[in-house]
Design an enzyme around this catalytic site. Structure first.
Site, PDB file in Angstrom:
ATOM      1  N   LYS A  22       0.960  -1.186   0.040  1.00 51.78           N
ATOM      2  CA  LYS A  22       0.174   0.091  -0.114  1.00 51.78           C
ATOM      3  C   LYS A  22       0.730   1.178   0.049  1.00 51.78           C
ATOM      4  CE  LYS A  22      -1.987   1.780   4.031  1.00 51.78           C
ATOM      5  NZ  LYS A  22      -1.761   3.016   3.948  1.00 51.78           N
ATOM      6  N   ASN A  23       1.826   1.235   0.920  1.00 58.90           N
ATOM      7  CA  ASN A  23       2.630   2.528   0.843  1.00 58.90           C
ATOM      8  C   ASN A  23       3.759   2.650   0.051  1.00 58.90           C
ATOM      9  OD1 ASN A  23       1.197   2.999   3.308  1.00 58.90           O
ATOM     10  ND2 ASN A  23       2.629   2.337   4.805  1.00 58.90           N
ATOM     11  N   ARG A  93      -4.888  10.586   3.944  1.00 59.21           N
ATOM     12  CA  ARG A  93      -3.977  11.662   4.212  1.00 59.21           C
ATOM     13  C   ARG A  93      -3.138  11.776   3.332  1.00 59.21           C
ATOM     14  NH1 ARG A  93      -3.174  13.728   8.333  1.00 59.21           N
ATOM     15  NH2 ARG A  93      -1.019  13.864   7.716  1.00 59.21           N
ATOM     16  N   CYS A 117      -5.396  12.659  12.618  1.00 57.09           N
ATOM     17  CA  CYS A 117      -6.139  11.433  12.458  1.00 57.09           C
ATOM     18  C   CYS A 117      -6.093  10.944  13.783  1.00 57.09           C
ATOM     19  CB  CYS A 117      -5.637  10.474  11.261  1.00 57.09           C
ATOM     20  SG  CYS A 117      -4.085   9.579  11.579  1.00 57.09           S
ATOM     21  N   ARG A 122      -0.081  14.322  12.810  1.00 58.81           N
ATOM     22  CA  ARG A 122       0.327  14.212  11.396  1.00 58.81           C
ATOM     23  C   ARG A 122       0.625  15.508  10.955  1.00 58.81           C
ATOM     24  NH1 ARG A 122      -1.295   8.832  10.152  1.00 58.81           N
ATOM     25  NH2 ARG A 122       0.081   9.017   8.498  1.00 58.81           N
ATOM     26  N   ASP A 306       4.397   0.632  12.308  1.00 59.34           N
ATOM     27  CA  ASP A 306       3.103  -0.204  11.447  1.00 59.34           C
ATOM     28  C   ASP A 306       2.823  -1.501  11.996  1.00 59.34           C
ATOM     29  OD1 ASP A 306       3.147   1.553   8.187  1.00 59.34           O
ATOM     30  OD2 ASP A 306       2.714   2.299  10.093  1.00 59.34           O
ATOM     31  N   ARG A 398      -8.771  -0.207   4.241  1.00 65.52           N
ATOM     32  CA  ARG A 398      -7.921   0.605   3.526  1.00 65.52           C
ATOM     33  C   ARG A 398      -6.625  -0.099   3.361  1.00 65.52           C
ATOM     34  NH1 ARG A 398      -6.965   5.700   6.743  1.00 65.52           N
ATOM     35  NH2 ARG A 398      -5.419   5.973   5.146  1.00 65.52           N
TER      36      ARG A 398
HETATM   37  C1  EPZ Z   1       4.020   7.111   6.252  1.00 68.88           C
HETATM   38  O1  EPZ Z   1       3.244   8.037   6.915  1.00 68.88           O
HETATM   39  C2  EPZ Z   1       3.201   5.617   6.269  1.00 68.88           C
HETATM   40  N1  EPZ Z   1       2.035   6.134   5.412  1.00 68.88           N
HETATM   41  C3  EPZ Z   1       2.449   5.512   7.658  1.00 68.88           C
HETATM   42  O2  EPZ Z   1       1.899   4.003   7.503  1.00 68.88           O
HETATM   43  C4  EPZ Z   1       3.773   4.963   8.447  1.00 68.88           C
HETATM   44  O3  EPZ Z   1       3.332   4.718  10.019  1.00 68.88           O
HETATM   45  C5  EPZ Z   1       4.484   6.328   8.626  1.00 68.88           C
HETATM   46  O4  EPZ Z   1       5.185   6.511   7.546  1.00 68.88           O
HETATM   47  C6  EPZ Z   1       5.801   5.831   9.371  1.00 68.88           C
HETATM   48  O5  EPZ Z   1       6.507   4.704   8.780  1.00 68.88           O
HETATM   49  C7  EPZ Z   1       2.263   6.187   4.149  1.00 68.88           C
HETATM   50  O6  EPZ Z   1       3.216   6.010   3.537  1.00 68.88           O
HETATM   51  C8  EPZ Z   1       1.253   6.554   2.933  1.00 68.88           C
HETATM   52  P1  EPZ Z   1       5.928  10.402   8.611  1.00 68.88           P
HETATM   53  P2  EPZ Z   1       3.766   9.548   7.036  1.00 68.88           P
HETATM   54  O7  EPZ Z   1       5.791  11.829   7.862  1.00 68.88           O
HETATM   55  O8  EPZ Z   1       4.615   9.686   6.251  1.00 68.88           O
HETATM   56  C9  EPZ Z   1       6.394  13.666  11.885  1.00 68.88           C
HETATM   57  C10 EPZ Z   1      -0.051   2.639   7.807  1.00 68.88           C
HETATM   58  O9  EPZ Z   1      -0.722   2.258   8.753  1.00 68.88           O
HETATM   59  N2  EPZ Z   1       6.174  14.652  10.760  1.00 68.88           N
HETATM   60  O10 EPZ Z   1       6.892   9.349   8.088  1.00 68.88           O
HETATM   61  O11 EPZ Z   1       2.716  10.197   7.225  1.00 68.88           O
HETATM   62  C11 EPZ Z   1       4.976  12.942  12.027  1.00 68.88           C
HETATM   63  O12 EPZ Z   1       4.140  13.669  12.945  1.00 68.88           O
HETATM   64  C12 EPZ Z   1       0.434   4.093   7.618  1.00 68.88           C
HETATM   65  O13 EPZ Z   1       0.094   2.420   6.462  1.00 68.88           O
HETATM   66  C13 EPZ Z   1       6.482  15.870  11.075  1.00 68.88           C
HETATM   67  O14 EPZ Z   1       6.459  16.476  12.007  1.00 68.88           O
HETATM   68  O15 EPZ Z   1       4.658   9.505   8.367  1.00 68.88           O
HETATM   69  C14 EPZ Z   1       5.504  11.549  12.740  1.00 68.88           C
HETATM   70  O16 EPZ Z   1       5.608  11.898  14.024  1.00 68.88           O
HETATM   71  C15 EPZ Z   1       0.052   5.030   8.874  1.00 68.88           C
HETATM   72  N3  EPZ Z   1       6.261  16.912  10.039  1.00 68.88           N
HETATM   73  C16 EPZ Z   1       6.776  11.508  12.076  1.00 68.88           C
HETATM   74  O17 EPZ Z   1       7.425  12.619  11.322  1.00 68.88           O
HETATM   75  C17 EPZ Z   1       5.933  16.515   8.427  1.00 68.88           C
HETATM   76  O18 EPZ Z   1       5.825  17.236   7.925  1.00 68.88           O
HETATM   77  C18 EPZ Z   1       6.784  10.321  10.979  1.00 68.88           C
HETATM   78  O19 EPZ Z   1       5.715  10.489  10.151  1.00 68.88           O
HETATM   79  C19 EPZ Z   1       5.988  15.145   8.386  1.00 68.88           C
HETATM   80  C20 EPZ Z   1       5.992  14.196   9.552  1.00 68.88           C
END
Ligand code: EPZ
Length: 422
Positions: A22-23, A93, A117, A122, A306, A398
């Site tokens: 998915k990701n 998202r 969420c 996020r 995850d 999803r």
């Molecule tokens: C991706 O989400 C995945 N989704 C998530 O999978 C996964 O849990 C996550 O990466 C971590 O591995 C997709 O790839 C579509 P992040 P993402 O940006 O990119 C902070 C699932 O279950 N952050 O890596 O949204 C954020 O708050 C989903 O398949 C900022 O502060 O996660 C978090 O604490 C859930 N500012 C950390 O970084 C930003 O601009 C990591 O989030 C962006 C992120």
């Protein structure tokens, strides 16, 4: 609202075929907008998030067609709108991923600001700062991100936090920027590498994907391409945890065990026998009760957030006490109170859950709150005595392709039932 009914107590036995990730497929479908011609993507999982992404691309004017075996062709040549509206962004998202490609290829984008969420606030500040570093004008107005750029210019970008989709947005935009972009403290997830490989097959010049420093030489244009999405490592890990919890033996085929080192190490610590091949991995629990394991989530190659909910479920029935610390998201223990309804003994203090293994769980009606939490509740239902009914399974749909069919194929007594009586 559909629900899933599980009659627990059966060890999972047999083979399950793993679907595309998915990701990886979400950013790859969106990256096809960068091309001057159509792209064909195969090994696409049949998921709600894929359907949502296709609707989003269709609304922008791209032509989409679905071939057999869920091969999708995306032709961006008829693109005429450059917006991702709130009604779609609020359901997924990852819609934020259109921002980089739209600005880089079409010079403008209006993307609804994703809200928080269930698992956390996020924020997307690092996405926006990265695009601004590449020369885009970015404003947030009336709940929308409005971005414009005549021509993006390469830059050196240091990410404050490791962010998967933040890295992906900037990577996609940089492919058409003039000059060189270096992304420092980049996410190293296999899905980032899969996206980079897709972009390279379109003609992008990218080095270092999979490391914490990615270098991109901008090019003038990208072609359409043909590409097969990598297997889903989280789906694989979820079925392996199911085998460990039920004392069974499961082989995941068409998977990529090399992407699961941290997870396989923890599964071995539970006492499971694990065998791997090039594209398969098998876990045999030999009817034994798993031992508790301690987990701290971290960006790849660390233990994936995850998979945290699934291991929380495993620890509820394991021998001993397991301590799980969630470092990525601030509220990713929503599954705990639902597991407690089944009889789990868990206490949460801030980012840490302490799980004392109990000899058994008892089925009850429970409610899914987010994608991976819902998977952990299904896994708990597989071992709980009696019947467990998981409500709000749209969360599950999803990210898990036909989960009840795949689990039934492994011997589970599981079926989808209608919504609760009014
Ligand atoms: C991706 O989400 C995945 N989704 C998530 O999978 C996964 O849990 C996550 O990466 C971590 O591995 C997709 O790839 C579509 P992040 P993402 O940006 O990119 C902070 C699932 O279950 N952050 O890596 O949204 C954020 O708050 C989903 O398949 C900022 O502060 O996660 C978090 O604490 C859930 N500012 C950390 O970084 C930003 O601009 C990591 O989030 C962006 C992120």
């Amino acid at each position: 609202m559909a629900r899933i009914q599980i009659h627990g107590g059966v060890p999972l036995e047999g083979e399950v075929r793993i679907s595309g990730a998915k990701n990886a497929v979400l950013p790859i479908l969106v990256a096809s907008l960068l091309g001057d011609g159509p792209s064909r993507v195969s090994n696409v999982p049949h998921l709600q998030d894929v359907t949502t992404t296709m609707e989003l691309l269709g609304r922008m004017g791209a032509q989409l067609s679905v071939g057999d075996g869920m091969q999708i062709e995306i032709d961006p040549r008829s693109m005429e709108h450059y917006e991702a509206p709130y009604d779609l962004v609020k359901t997924m998202r990852a819609s934020i991923l259109v921002l980089g490609p739209l600005v880089a290829r079409y010079g403008r984008a209006i993307v609804s600001l994703p809200g928080g969420c269930a698992i956390g606030s996020r924020p997307v500040d690092l996405h926006l700062r990265g695009l601004q570093a590449l020369g885009a004008q970015v404003e947030v107005r009336n709940g929308n991100i409005e971005a414009r750029a005549d021509q993006l210019k390469g830059a050196r970008i240091i990410m404050d936090t490791v962010t998967v989709t933040g890295t992906e947005n900037i990577l996609m935009a940089a492919t058409l920027a003039r000059g060189t972009t270096v992304i420092e403290n980049a996410a190293q997830e296999p899905e980032v590498v899969d996206l980079a490989d897709f972009l390279i097959s379109m003609g992008a010049k990218i080095h270092g994907a999979g490391s914490n420093t990615i270098t991109v030489e901008g090019v003038d244009r990208l072609e359409g391409t043909t590409y097969s999405v990598l297997p889903d490592r989280i789906e694989t890990g979820t079925y392996l945890v199911g085998a460990a919890m039920t004392g069974g033996r499961v082989r995941c085929t068409r998977s990529r065990p090399a992407h699961l080192d941290a997870v396989l190490n923890k599964l071995a610590d539970t006492g499971a026998d694990i065998h791997v091949g090039e594209d398969w991995v098998e876990l045999d629990m030999r009817g034994r009760r798993p031992r508790s394991v301690d987990i701290t989530t971290a960006p790849y190659p660390g233990f994936p957030t995850d998979m945290q909910a699934q291991f929380t479920a495993l620890n509820t029935i394991a021998e001993g006490t397991g301590v799980i610390t969630e470092t990525i998201f601030e509220n990713r223990f929503m599954h705990v109170q639902e597991l407690q309804r089944l009889g789990a003994d868990i206490s949460v203090k801030g980012k840490t859950a302490i799980i004392r293994g109990v000899s058994g769980l008892n089925g009850a009606p429970i409610m899914a709150t987010d994608l991976r939490a819902s998977a952990s509740l299904v896994l708990a239902g597989l071992v709980a005595e009696g019947v467990t009914i998981v409500d709000r399974v749209y969360h599950l749909d999803r990210g898990y392709e036909i989960i009840e069919e795949k689990l039934s194929g492994l011997g589970a007594r599981i079926k989808r039932i209608g919504s609760a009586a009014a």
